[in-house]
Write an enzyme that holds these catalytic residues in place. Structure first.
Site, PDB file in Angstrom:
ATOM      1  N   CYS A 101       0.877  -1.275   0.012  1.00  0.00           N
ATOM      2  CA  CYS A 101      -0.046  -0.085   0.057  1.00  0.00           C
ATOM      3  C   CYS A 101       0.925   1.236   0.045  1.00  0.00           C
ATOM      4  O   CYS A 101       2.137   1.160  -0.438  1.00  0.00           O
ATOM      5  CB  CYS A 101      -1.015  -0.029   1.157  1.00  0.00           C
ATOM      6  SG  CYS A 101      -0.039  -0.036   2.854  1.00  0.00           S
ATOM      7  N   MET A 102       0.382   2.390   0.526  1.00  0.00           N
ATOM      8  CA  MET A 102       1.158   3.582   0.599  1.00  0.00           C
ATOM      9  C   MET A 102       2.524   3.464   1.378  1.00  0.00           C
ATOM     10  O   MET A 102       3.526   3.876   1.061  1.00  0.00           O
ATOM     11  CB  MET A 102       0.585   4.647   0.914  1.00  0.00           C
ATOM     12  CG  MET A 102      -0.737   5.263   0.120  1.00  0.00           C
ATOM     13  SD  MET A 102      -1.618   6.676   0.385  1.00  0.00           S
ATOM     14  CE  MET A 102      -0.087   8.012   0.229  1.00  0.00           C
TER      15      MET A 102
END
Length: 499
Positions: free
Chosen positions: A30-31
């Site tokens: 994810c980020m």
């Protein structure tokens, strides 16, 4: 060492500590986190993994999540995947690993997973892949608004408007695609059904005594339509003969789901979306300061649990309706409280070089609104500083909420960024300068409140005695000249302590 070599070195250091390539069943990111599916959790060397200079913390959930930080994780993940693919097959059988991993995973799920949490994570999985496009289009929208307000480049602004608005105009399609994929259906059918919502021709259809509007129901309608399409498709797979499946199943899926969407879901989802917008406006207009205190104070625990992504549909709905979400700037104050708390910890533990090094490396990401490194590397392991960081977030959120009560809305045209990174995305019902000033004031309040609360109330006498001690890293720096940021220097434990 080149950047590629550095990222590959990080991946190579992580791989043996998570049990090697044979222990990896899936790789994603994810980020900020590298998310790994593990066959055998017992093969992971947690403490050695946490001690790697590039690792800011670990989180155990449905997947094993290694916090590497924004930017880094997107570059390390491909290198990690390549190493896994290149590795030779393990000596032990895959069946043995799979059985052991399945048993451990089932035990963890039975103990910790609840239907509500699993539902929220599934919703998050639908919207998280959309965040990069939301960020990019949001920044372009902010730039376009600035140029329009300044009267500059009138020939370019229509093009920028098209770039910024194109994705949002079709976001329902992407939501439908991801929803069908997440719920086990054919992704393209979910996108096809969701596309009905944004088709201009729906303006010719009457439902519940009113004419439908293109986009009515927004992402909520798209989500509901795609889920319905998945169930219709699965029903068809069970009952339609295989010889007719390729023709009948997609036709019935789109037809049945489409009719229900047009003559039911779009109206219902539209009413829910309208209620969300009205509720947010009423809450901030009538109880903005109190709402800001609660939202800003509770957001860090949501981040810690990984449940903050479940708010994305609400943010997206507000952006569709109003052009910006008024909730994100308030929630962003939680990161400010975390930064203030970390700075206080830095001053309170002058002899602990290990924790101070972690703070120095994680603060830049913290100022940009990425809270996981400071949460898992500093405040949460210490205990009380996590609570005092929440106090800072609450007061910062209360500050921004107070101005909403006074009629000055502060919103964000996209989701994803926070902290200083949110400035290019700010918008509101007053001038841009006033909006920026209120948001900046909230950040300053969050920094100051988090710092003061942590400095004076974040440490018990026992906690100071335990952690304000000279670490090997500090001693090496003073006596032998070893750098405090050396890769061989220790990092603080990530185990919570009693305070």
């Amino acid at each position: 060492m080149s950047t590629d070599d550095k990222n590959r070195a990080i991946a190579a250091a992580i791989l043996p500590l998570v049990g090697g390539a044979g222990n990896i069943s899936s790789v994603a990111h994810c980020m900020t986190r590298l998310r790994l599916g593990l066959r055998d959790r017992s093969l992971v060397q947690d403490e050695a993994l946490k001690a790697l200079p590039s690792v800011m913390g670990v989180v155990e959930d449905d997947t094993y999540q290694i916090v590497l930080g924004p930017g880094t994780v997107a570059r390390v993940t491909p290198e990690f995947e390549a190493l896994v693919a290149e590795a030779p097959a393990p000596a032990h059988t895959a069946e043995e690993l799979a059985d052991r991993g399945a048993a451990l995973k089932a035990a963890r799920k039975a103990k910790n997973a609840t239907p509500f949490k699993l539902f929220l994570r599934r919703i998050a999985n639908i919207f998280v892949p959309l965040i990069p496009a939301l960020i990019g289009c949001g920044i372009i929208a902010g730039l376009n608004g600035l140029l329009i307000n300044l009267g500059r480049l009138p020939g370019l602004t229509p093009a920028l408007a098209a770039m910024a608005s194109g994705f949002m105009a079709l976001i329902a399609v992407f939501v439908g695609y991801n929803t069908a994929k997440e719920f086990g259906g054919t992704a393209i059918l979910g996108g096809a059904v969701a596309a009905i919502i944004v088709f201009p021709g729906v303006a010719k259809i009457d439902a519940f005594g009113q004419t439908l509007s293109p986009g009515q129901g927004g992402v909520l309608g798209a989500l509901g339509a795609a889920v319905l399409a998945v169930y219709v498709e699965k029903w068809c797979r069970r009952w339609v003969p295989e010889s007719l499946d390729v023709l009948v199943t997609p036709t019935l899926t789109v037809l049945i789901s489409g009719l229900v969407t047009l003559f039911g879901l779009m109206f219902v989802a539209g009413e829910i979306s309208r209620a969300i917008g009205e509720a947010a406006d009423w809450l901030l207009a009538n109880a903005g300061a109190g709402a800001g205190l609660v939202l800003g104070g509770l957001f860090l625990p949501l981040v810690m649990l990984g449940l903050h992504q479940a708010l994305i549909p609400i943010h997206t709905t507000l952006i569709e309706q109003q052009g910006y979400t008024v909730l994100l700037p308030i929630l962003a104050m939680a990161g400010a409280g975390q930064v203030g708390a970390a700075m206080a910890v830095y001053l309170k533990l002058p002899r602990n070089g290990s924790i101070r090094r972690t703070i120095r490396s994680a603060l830049p990401a913290g100022f940009l609104g990425v809270g996981e490194p400071l949460i898992y590397g500093v405040s949460l392991p210490l205990g009380r500083p996590f609570v005092t960081a929440c106090v800072g977030g609450a007061l910062g959120g209360g500050f921004v909420g107070l101005f909403s009560m006074l009629g000055d809305k502060v919103g964000s045209t996209a989701i994803g960024p926070s902290g200083w990174a949110l400035f290019p995305l700010l918008d509101g019902n007053k001038g841009l300068g006033e909006t920026i000033a209120i948001y900046a004031g909230g950040l300053l309040v969050g920094y100051a409140a988090g710092f003061v609360a942590t400095y004076f109330f974040g440490f018990s006498k026992e906690l100071l005695e335990e952690f304000d001690v000279e670490t090997e890293e500090t001693a090496g720096t003073e006596e032998t000249g070893v750098r405090a940021d050396s890769p061989d220097s220790p990092t603080p434990t990530s185990e919570p302590v009693k305070v």
